[in-house]
Enzyme design. Structure first.
Site, PDB file in Angstrom:
ATOM      1  N   SER A 101       0.910  -1.262   0.053  1.00  0.00           N
ATOM      2  CA  SER A 101      -0.055  -0.003  -0.354  1.00  0.00           C
ATOM      3  C   SER A 101       0.789   1.185  -0.173  1.00  0.00           C
ATOM      4  CB  SER A 101      -0.836   0.090   1.030  1.00  0.00           C
ATOM      5  OG  SER A 101      -0.004   0.357   2.342  1.00  0.00           O
ATOM      6  N   LEU A 115      -3.360   1.690   7.241  1.00  0.00           N
ATOM      7  CA  LEU A 115      -3.877   2.521   6.040  1.00  0.00           C
ATOM      8  C   LEU A 115      -3.355   2.738   4.936  1.00  0.00           C
ATOM      9  CD1 LEU A 115      -3.818   5.877   8.652  1.00  0.00           C
ATOM     10  CD2 LEU A 115      -5.708   3.990   7.965  1.00  0.00           C
ATOM     11  N   HIS A 126       3.667  -5.023   3.025  1.00  0.00           N
ATOM     12  CA  HIS A 126       3.070  -5.663   4.006  1.00  0.00           C
ATOM     13  C   HIS A 126       3.529  -7.110   4.022  1.00  0.00           C
ATOM     14  CE1 HIS A 126       0.227  -2.449   5.214  1.00  0.00           C
ATOM     15  NE2 HIS A 126       0.114  -2.230   3.776  1.00  0.00           N
ATOM     16  N   LEU A 128       5.152 -10.805   2.171  1.00  0.00           N
ATOM     17  CA  LEU A 128       5.431 -11.730   1.115  1.00  0.00           C
ATOM     18  C   LEU A 128       5.479 -12.999   1.595  1.00  0.00           C
ATOM     19  CD1 LEU A 128       7.033 -12.649  -1.641  1.00  0.00           C
ATOM     20  CD2 LEU A 128       9.067 -11.785  -0.469  1.00  0.00           C
ATOM     21  N   TYR A 172      16.479  -9.879   2.426  1.00  0.00           N
ATOM     22  CA  TYR A 172      16.107  -8.841   1.801  1.00  0.00           C
ATOM     23  C   TYR A 172      17.306  -8.137   1.044  1.00  0.00           C
ATOM     24  CZ  TYR A 172      11.256  -9.752   2.983  1.00  0.00           C
ATOM     25  OH  TYR A 172       9.959 -10.223   3.056  1.00  0.00           O
TER      26      TYR A 172
END
Length: 232
Positions: A101, A115, A126, A128, A172
């Site tokens: 988002s 939000l 948010h 994976l 990451y």
């Protein structure tokens, strides 16, 4: 190792997500013998929410006891910003996904968990997650790479951020994320590190990408054998 990760205008051009090419004209018998199982990458929608949540719940509950997104939150984001989601499907079955988002601050706060800020320039990834049957096949890194390439085609996006547990930092980093520091968000007794990936500076790609609208039209991405071999 595939990650059990916690904290990945809709008229957009994208050179990485293209319509499936029409298959060559062959007899049905030959096509059945030589057609590989279909793979596609497309944006998610609310009809995918239950499949998303089932994969997420299995991936996270056994490890941390918490899901990044509950079912109503999955539906919430797939309603507000489906263009910031991406799902990998094998023969119509969801096997991996990312949900994101937009966010409008330099660092994540608790509000970022629920939000969507349409005017923001940061994509908050948010979650994976990869279905347990398809882990250890490199699908997590491949899907993240495709997602980050897609974000480069969004005209207002300047960076991606996520929060993860410390053992996922090396995963990451391999995808190009850098550590921002400790995250202000805690969930139960879990603490997180915030990481970011720069998206800005890719105007050339945005100007010269092939025209295909995302997500108004159905999109599929034929995944190559090269893709399948990529691993962490």
């Amino acid at each position: 190792m595939e990650p059990n990760t916690l904290l990945v205008s809709s008229a957009v051009t994208d050179p990485f997500i293209k319509p499936m090419q029409s298959p060559p004209s062959v007899s049905p018998g030959i096509q059945r013998r030589h057609t590989l199982p279909a793979s596609e990458v497309r944006p998610l929608n609310t009809q995918d929410a239950i499949s998303v949540f089932e994969i997420e719940r299995e991936a996270f509950i056994s490890v941390s006891g918490e899901c990044p997104l509950h079912l109503d939150e999955v539906r919430h984001f797939l309603t507000l910003c489906p263009e910031l989601s991406m799902g990998w499907f094998e023969e119509g079955r969801l096997v991996a996904f990312i949900i994101g988002s937009l966010w409008d601050q330099d660092r994540l706060t608790t509000d970022a968990l629920t939000l969507h800020k349409p005017c923001g320039s940061t994509v908050h990834i948010h979650v994976l997650a990869v279905h347990r049957t398809f882990r250890q096949q490199g699908k997590g890194p491949i899907l993240m790479w495709r997602y980050l390439q897609y974000l480069r085609c969004l005209p207002n996006v300047r960076r991606a951020v996520l929060m993860c547990e410390d053992f996922l930092i090396p995963f990451y980093r391999k995808s190009g994320f850098k550590v921002l520091g400790r995250c202000a968000i805690t969930v139960a007794n879990l603490t997180f590190t915030e990481m970011w990936y720069p998206i800005s500076g890719h105007a050339y790609m945005r100007r010269n990408s092939e025209a295909i609208r995302f997500p108004q039209h159905p999109l599929t991405v034929p995944l190559t054998k090269t893709d399948e071999r990529v691993d962490v």
